[in-house]
Scaffold this active site. Structure first.
Site, mmCIF file in Angstrom:
data_model
loop_
_atom_site.group_PDB
_atom_site.id
_atom_site.type_symbol
_atom_site.label_atom_id
_atom_site.label_comp_id
_atom_site.label_asym_id
_atom_site.label_seq_id
_atom_site.Cartn_x
_atom_site.Cartn_y
_atom_site.Cartn_z
ATOM 1 C CE1 TYR A 26 -60.486 64.713 -108.312
ATOM 2 C CE2 TYR A 26 -61.322 62.903 -106.989
ATOM 3 C CZ TYR A 26 -60.587 63.363 -108.058
ATOM 4 O OH TYR A 26 -59.955 62.464 -108.886
ATOM 5 C CD GLU A 48 -55.684 57.715 -109.415
ATOM 6 O OE1 GLU A 48 -55.472 56.924 -108.467
ATOM 7 O OE2 GLU A 48 -56.724 58.387 -109.519
ATOM 8 C CD1 TRP A 56 -59.100 61.797 -104.011
ATOM 9 C CD2 TRP A 56 -57.219 61.103 -104.987
ATOM 10 N NE1 TRP A 56 -58.859 62.616 -105.088
ATOM 11 C CE2 TRP A 56 -57.715 62.211 -105.709
ATOM 12 C CE3 TRP A 56 -56.041 60.491 -105.419
ATOM 13 C CZ2 TRP A 56 -57.065 62.725 -106.826
ATOM 14 C CZ3 TRP A 56 -55.394 61.001 -106.543
ATOM 15 C CH2 TRP A 56 -55.900 62.099 -107.226
#
Length: 207
Positions: A26, A48, A56
Site C-alpha cells: 500500500y 478514513e 489503518w
C-alpha cells in the site's frame, strides 16, 4: 537516528510500512499518489471515516469487503441506500459494523451528489478537496515531525461539514489529504518522497 527501515529490496520506508506485506505494498504503490476522480476520493473519505479510532491495517484488510458492501463506492448507488441497507450492513462481517459510520457514508454519498448539483457539471468532491492544496508541504525527518492537522485541513473540514458531510474532522481530513497526495508527508530519505508528481522532495509543488 533514522526512523526509516531499509528492506531486503534496498528501499527505505517508515517502520509502519515495513512490518507487513500488505502495508508495504500500500505504501509503495498507493499512499500519497494523486487521486483526482470523484469515486476514488469518495472511497478514501469513507475509509478514513471508518478508520477513526482503529488502525489503518484493520481497514486495509477489509477493503474489498467495504467495496462489495458499498457498491464499489459509487456515490450514486450508495446515496440510494435505505434503512434496510443499514441493517444489512450491520450484519456484514466483511466491514466495520458501526452504525454511525455506515450512516455517515450514506449521508456523505448524498452530499457528494448535492455538491455536483450545486457547483455544476464537471465539478466534484475531488475538485473541492484538491482546491485546499497548500502552497508547500511538510518535510518531516521523523514521525514526530509528521503533522496530524493543518490550516488547510481545518478549513476543508469546516467546508465539508457546511455541505453536510459527516466524520470529517481536521485530523481525518488531513489523513485523507495525505492518502490522496494533496500533501506529502513521506519522511525525508524514504524512497517514496517526491515521487507523486505533485510535490518535489523540497516540499514545493513539482508542477
Amino acid at each position: 537516528m533514522s526512523e526509516l527501515v531499509v528492506g531486503p529490496d534496498g528501499l527505505a520506508r517508515p517502520a509502519w510500512a515495513s512490518v507487513h506485506e500488505d502495508l508495504r505494498d500500500y505504501y509503495d504503490t498507493e499512499w500519497g499518489m494523486p487521486v483526482r476522480d470523484e469515486r476514488g476520493v469518495f472511497e478514501r473519505l469513507a475509509l478514513e471515516g471508518f478508520q477513526s479510532g482503529l488502525s489503518w491495517a484493520t481497514i486495509l484488510r477489509r477493503r474489498e469487503g467495504f467495496r462489495r458492501a458499498f457498491a464499489g463506492f459509487d456515490p450514486e448507488a450508495v446515496a440510494e441506500f435505505t434503512e434496510g441497507d443499514v441493517e444489512r450492513l450491520l450484519q456484514d462481517t466483511g466491514i466495520i459494523r458501526h452504525r454511525g459510520k455506515i450512516e455517515a457514508t450514506i449521508s456523505n454519498a448524498r452530499a457528494t451528489l448535492a455538491l455536483r448539483d450545486e457547483q455544476g457539471p464537471g465539478w466534484t468532491l475531488a475538485d473541492l478537496v484538491w482546491s485546499y492544496r497548500p502552497a508547500r508541504t511538510s518535510m518531516p525527518r521523523t514521525m514526530a515531525e509528521v503533522p496530524t492537522t493543518s490550516e488547510e485541513s481545518a478549513a476543508l473540514a469546516k467546508e465539508l461539514k457546511r455541505r453536510g458531510f459527516r466524520f470529517v474532522g481536521p485530523t481525518t481530513v488531513f489523513a485523507l489529504m495525505e492518502a490522496l497526495g494533496v500533501v506529502d508527508t513521506h519522511l525525508l530519505g524514504s524512497h517514496r518522497r517526491g515521487t507523486s508528481g505533485v510535490w518535489g522532495e523540497d516540499g514545493l509543488p513539482a508542477s
